[in-house]
Motif scaffolding. Sequence first.
Motif, mmCIF file in Angstrom:
data_model
loop_
_atom_site.group_PDB
_atom_site.id
_atom_site.type_symbol
_atom_site.label_atom_id
_atom_site.label_comp_id
_atom_site.label_asym_id
_atom_site.label_seq_id
_atom_site.Cartn_x
_atom_site.Cartn_y
_atom_site.Cartn_z
ATOM 1 N N ALA A 1 78.581 44.216 57.055
ATOM 2 C CA ALA A 1 78.808 44.203 55.607
ATOM 3 C C ALA A 1 77.477 44.223 54.861
ATOM 4 N N ALA A 2 76.515 43.460 55.370
ATOM 5 C CA ALA A 2 75.192 43.417 54.734
ATOM 6 C C ALA A 2 74.534 44.791 54.776
ATOM 7 N N GLN A 3 74.587 45.416 55.948
ATOM 8 C CA GLN A 3 73.973 46.741 56.103
ATOM 9 C C GLN A 3 74.579 47.757 55.151
ATOM 10 N N VAL A 4 75.890 47.782 55.116
ATOM 11 C CA VAL A 4 76.595 48.824 54.366
ATOM 12 C C VAL A 4 76.457 48.640 52.863
ATOM 13 N N THR A 5 76.420 47.385 52.415
ATOM 14 C CA THR A 5 76.481 47.124 50.977
ATOM 15 C C THR A 5 75.142 46.729 50.363
ATOM 16 N N GLY A 6 74.177 46.357 51.178
ATOM 17 C CA GLY A 6 72.899 45.903 50.644
ATOM 18 C C GLY A 6 72.905 44.458 50.179
ATOM 19 N N PHE A 7 74.021 43.791 50.350
ATOM 20 C CA PHE A 7 74.092 42.365 50.024
ATOM 21 C C PHE A 7 73.279 41.554 51.043
ATOM 22 N N CYS B 1 79.780 38.907 45.418
ATOM 23 C CA CYS B 1 78.524 38.287 45.006
ATOM 24 C C CYS B 1 78.810 36.916 44.415
ATOM 25 N N THR B 2 78.191 35.894 44.995
ATOM 26 C CA THR B 2 78.457 34.530 44.535
ATOM 27 C C THR B 2 77.757 34.248 43.207
ATOM 28 N N HIS B 3 76.899 35.182 42.783
ATOM 29 C CA HIS B 3 76.177 34.958 41.527
ATOM 30 C C HIS B 3 76.850 35.639 40.356
ATOM 31 N N CYS B 4 77.191 36.936 40.496
ATOM 32 C CA CYS B 4 77.770 37.675 39.369
ATOM 33 C C CYS B 4 79.241 38.008 39.574
ATOM 34 N N GLY B 5 79.764 37.770 40.758
ATOM 35 C CA GLY B 5 81.185 37.984 40.980
ATOM 36 C C GLY B 5 81.580 39.401 41.375
ATOM 37 N N LYS B 6 80.591 40.274 41.483
ATOM 38 C CA LYS B 6 80.914 41.663 41.833
ATOM 39 C C LYS B 6 81.629 41.736 43.190
ATOM 40 N N ILE B 7 82.600 42.645 43.280
ATOM 41 C CA ILE B 7 83.348 42.826 44.519
ATOM 42 C C ILE B 7 83.134 44.238 45.028
ATOM 43 N N VAL B 8 82.705 44.370 46.264
ATOM 44 C CA VAL B 8 82.490 45.687 46.856
ATOM 45 C C VAL B 8 83.339 45.807 48.127
ATOM 46 N N ASP B 9 83.961 46.977 48.287
ATOM 47 C CA ASP B 9 84.774 47.208 49.478
ATOM 48 C C ASP B 9 83.901 47.557 50.673
ATOM 49 N N PHE B 10 84.353 47.156 51.839
ATOM 50 C CA PHE B 10 83.763 47.727 53.047
ATOM 51 C C PHE B 10 84.813 47.795 54.153
ATOM 52 N N PHE B 11 84.547 48.667 55.099
ATOM 53 C CA PHE B 11 85.512 48.874 56.177
ATOM 54 C C PHE B 11 84.995 48.268 57.461
ATOM 55 N N GLU C 1 71.449 43.708 42.954
ATOM 56 C CA GLU C 1 70.974 43.435 41.593
ATOM 57 C C GLU C 1 70.589 41.960 41.443
ATOM 58 N N CYS C 2 71.437 41.090 41.937
ATOM 59 C CA CYS C 2 71.153 39.660 41.775
ATOM 60 C C CYS C 2 69.989 39.224 42.665
ATOM 61 N N GLN C 3 69.793 39.914 43.772
ATOM 62 C CA GLN C 3 68.614 39.644 44.596
ATOM 63 C C GLN C 3 67.350 39.957 43.797
ATOM 64 N N ASN C 4 67.370 41.098 43.100
ATOM 65 C CA ASN C 4 66.215 41.500 42.298
ATOM 66 C C ASN C 4 65.947 40.507 41.183
ATOM 67 N N LYS C 5 67.002 40.142 40.477
ATOM 68 C CA LYS C 5 66.854 39.177 39.386
ATOM 69 C C LYS C 5 66.196 37.899 39.888
ATOM 70 N N LYS D 1 61.295 34.469 40.151
ATOM 71 C CA LYS D 1 60.256 33.787 40.921
ATOM 72 C C LYS D 1 58.877 34.241 40.451
ATOM 73 N N GLU D 2 58.759 35.566 40.197
ATOM 74 C CA GLU D 2 57.486 36.116 39.699
ATOM 75 C C GLU D 2 57.104 35.446 38.379
ATOM 76 N N LYS D 3 58.064 35.411 37.471
ATOM 77 C CA LYS D 3 57.839 34.804 36.160
ATOM 78 C C LYS D 3 57.324 33.373 36.307
#
Lengths: 156, 156
Positions: free
Chosen positions: A119-125, B98-108, B140-144, B149-151
């Motif tokens: 899941a991490a690989q495919v989604t970048g999470f 995503c536990t931060h923003c709630g986004k849901i992504v499908d994977f197989f 996205e939340c990883q980047n944020k 941290k930089e700030k």
Amino acid sequence: MSVDTDKVDKAIDMLKDSGVRITPQRHAILEYLVVCESHPTADEIYKALEHKFPNMSVATVYNNLRVFKKTGLVKELTYGDASSRFDFSNKQHYHIICTHCGKIVDFFYPGLDEVEDLAAQVTGFTVNSHRLEVYGLCPECQNKKAENKEKMKVTE
Amino acid sequence: MSVDTDKVDKAIDMLKDSGVRITPQRHAILEYLVVCESHPTADEIYKALEHKFPNMSVATVYNNLRVFKKTGLVKELTYGDASSRFDFSNKQHYHIICTHCGKIVDFFYPGLDEVEDLAAQVTGFTVNSHRLEVYGLCPECQNKKAENKEKMKVTE
DNA sequence: AAATATAATTATAACCATTTTAACTTGATA
DNA sequence: TATCAAGTTAAAATGGTTATAATTATATTT
């Protein structure tokens, strides 16, 4: 019994180390979670302890369950509109749930790390955890179903 | 577009075969579920369609989602206190959240039948289905997080 | 095409798990 | 002892979902 006491004591120590104050209510809620050997709702915990703490508020139960969740001692199992259930767990395990009567039974299954990896690989999470639940009919409800079919035949 | 139309038409046929009446509201809700390419809440569906059906009730949305669930066209993803999300799905797939923003992504991920088998063996349940969710941080939340941290470093 | 029966929709109110609020109590620390 | 933070309590608020009852639409039969 002594095993449970041990579990509770270890959990208490763990909480103290995390800087959490141990109040009588906290101790009782934690103890109940360990001893009850099931997955109670907040209200079940509240009702189970009201004889010991006649003035305890539901809010206290919810507050402390949240505290326990933060430390990782307790996991919350959510079910949409219905009440959450709370699971005191040391070992990683999964749940199988009867879709007819709601019974929840633990089972162990190692090796779902690869699902996390994929899941991490495919989604970048970046992955922290996962939740797996299996749904079906428990043995009791299977029997009830079979009995009902028999009855139908007889009265036909 | 034509692929989506096709999906909707197939779903409609399936419903008709199950003896479900096709009302304009039902058609619209189903179409939205297919087209939106996400996992909307009941309220999101309601809001998305209120310009088309100014008199539609939330109850209609909930009622019909339940009808779709019964036929297996739609799956409900429950999250405790928060709103359920609804997933129009032909293929079996899982969600990473995503536990931060709630986004849901499908994977197989194929091959979790063995989990079902093992759970059935160990517990005596008959198994119908399972639910798997993976939790982590979306890119996205990883980047944020990294930016923050930089700030911190700069203003230190 | 009209009549009938059934199912769906609507608007509103109710429900119920959970959270918020504010007042009060407890415990630890200085 | 004074002080401050954290925990508890009781009550009210919140918000997603469901129940109710009246109305309307749909499918079927005549």
